[in-house]
Design a protein around this motif. Structure first.
Motif, mmCIF file in Angstrom:
data_model
loop_
_atom_site.group_PDB
_atom_site.id
_atom_site.type_symbol
_atom_site.label_atom_id
_atom_site.label_comp_id
_atom_site.label_asym_id
_atom_site.label_seq_id
_atom_site.Cartn_x
_atom_site.Cartn_y
_atom_site.Cartn_z
ATOM 1 N N GLU A 114 0.832 -1.209 0.000
ATOM 2 C CA GLU A 114 0.000 0.000 0.000
ATOM 3 C C GLU A 114 0.864 1.255 0.000
ATOM 4 O O GLU A 114 0.584 2.214 -0.726
ATOM 5 N N LEU A 115 1.926 1.262 0.814
ATOM 6 C CA LEU A 115 2.820 2.419 0.833
ATOM 7 C C LEU A 115 3.527 2.589 -0.511
ATOM 8 O O LEU A 115 3.720 3.716 -0.988
ATOM 9 N N GLY A 116 3.930 1.475 -1.129
ATOM 10 C CA GLY A 116 4.558 1.540 -2.455
ATOM 11 C C GLY A 116 3.592 2.113 -3.491
ATOM 12 O O GLY A 116 3.983 2.953 -4.320
ATOM 13 N N ASN A 117 2.324 1.651 -3.435
ATOM 14 C CA ASN A 117 1.315 2.190 -4.362
ATOM 15 C C ASN A 117 1.093 3.677 -4.110
ATOM 16 O O ASN A 117 0.982 4.467 -5.050
ATOM 17 N N GLY A 118 1.025 4.067 -2.843
ATOM 18 C CA GLY A 118 0.859 5.483 -2.503
ATOM 19 C C GLY A 118 2.044 6.309 -2.974
ATOM 20 O O GLY A 118 1.879 7.418 -3.503
ATOM 21 N N GLN A 120 4.027 5.566 -5.487
ATOM 22 C CA GLN A 120 3.920 5.641 -6.945
ATOM 23 C C GLN A 120 2.908 6.712 -7.352
ATOM 24 O O GLN A 120 3.157 7.500 -8.272
ATOM 25 N N PHE A 121 1.765 6.737 -6.675
ATOM 26 C CA PHE A 121 0.737 7.743 -6.981
ATOM 27 C C PHE A 121 1.286 9.144 -6.749
ATOM 28 O O PHE A 121 1.112 10.040 -7.580
ATOM 29 N N LEU A 122 1.965 9.366 -5.608
ATOM 30 C CA LEU A 122 2.528 10.681 -5.299
ATOM 31 C C LEU A 122 3.609 11.068 -6.312
ATOM 32 O O LEU A 122 3.698 12.230 -6.723
ATOM 33 N N HIS A 123 4.425 10.111 -6.703
ATOM 34 C CA HIS A 123 5.464 10.393 -7.684
ATOM 35 C C HIS A 123 4.837 10.800 -9.020
ATOM 36 O O HIS A 123 5.283 11.766 -9.656
ATOM 37 N N HIS A 124 3.806 10.063 -9.433
ATOM 38 C CA HIS A 124 3.104 10.402 -10.678
ATOM 39 C C HIS A 124 2.469 11.798 -10.556
ATOM 40 O O HIS A 124 2.558 12.615 -11.478
ATOM 41 N N HIS A 125 1.821 12.051 -9.423
ATOM 42 C CA HIS A 125 1.188 13.353 -9.196
ATOM 43 C C HIS A 125 2.237 14.469 -9.185
ATOM 44 O O HIS A 125 2.024 15.559 -9.749
ATOM 45 N N PHE A 126 3.383 14.220 -8.555
ATOM 46 C CA PHE A 126 4.473 15.198 -8.527
ATOM 47 C C PHE A 126 4.949 15.508 -9.943
ATOM 48 O O PHE A 126 5.152 16.680 -10.303
#
Length: 174
Positions: A114-118, A120-126
């Motif tokens: 879950e932390l890895g997915n989060g 990844q999401f934050l990195h994509h959003h960044f």
């Protein structure tokens, strides 16, 4: 010698039944001149308790040994049973501990995923925000340039009425 002892009356009862026949046990055949029996079937030996010639004492000793042995074996059986139960409880505790550790590993794996997915999401959003930020900066630069051109044009428009009133070839001397 004391070989002739008178017999007691049968009505009174003779406490020495071996002496009813008028002779003592040491006066029988095989006795020496002092009255000791030289062919004694039971030799006199010192006793340490284990080779007791007294059969009733030996039987009691044997029975007490059997009882002691029984209690020792019973104690040993109880101790073995207690040890088996303790080992079983220890194995159960160990199994529970291993199960808890496995559950924790599974929970940590889920949490890590879950932390890895989060992340990844934050990195994509960044990355998306960074791209938008660069786009906005370039738009700002273009808008500033346009504003500068507009300001120059307006300034030129304001200065144009004065340029028609004043001839351009006037030379000022001093």
């Amino acid at each position: 010698m004391l070989s002739a002892i008178p017999a007691f009356d049968h009505f009174q009862g003779n406490p020495f039944t071996g002496l009813d026949y008028g002779f003592t046990p040491w006066d029988g055949p095989g006795s020496d001149s002092l009255g000791f029996n030289s062919s004694s079937p039971n030799p006199v030996t010192s006793s340490s308790g284990s080779d007791d010639p007294n059969p009733t004492h030996a039987a009691a000793s044997h029975e007490s040994n059997d009882v002691a042995l029984f209690f020792m074996e019973e104690r040993k059986r109880r101790r073995m049973k207690s040890n088996r139960e303790s080992a079983r409880r220890s194995r159960m505790r160990k199994q529970r501990h291993l199960d808890n550790l496995r559950n924790q590993v599974n929970q940590f794996r889920v949490e890590n995923r879950e932390l890895g997915n989060g992340l990844q999401f934050l990195h994509h959003h960044f990355n998306r925000l960074q791209t938008q930020n660069e786009s906005l900066r370039s738009q700002r630069t273009l808008l500033r340039q346009k504003l500068a051109y507009i300001n120059q044009f307006l300034l030129f428009q304001q200065l144009q009425p004065f340029s028609t009133a004043c001839p351009c070839n006037i030379v000022i001397t001093e």
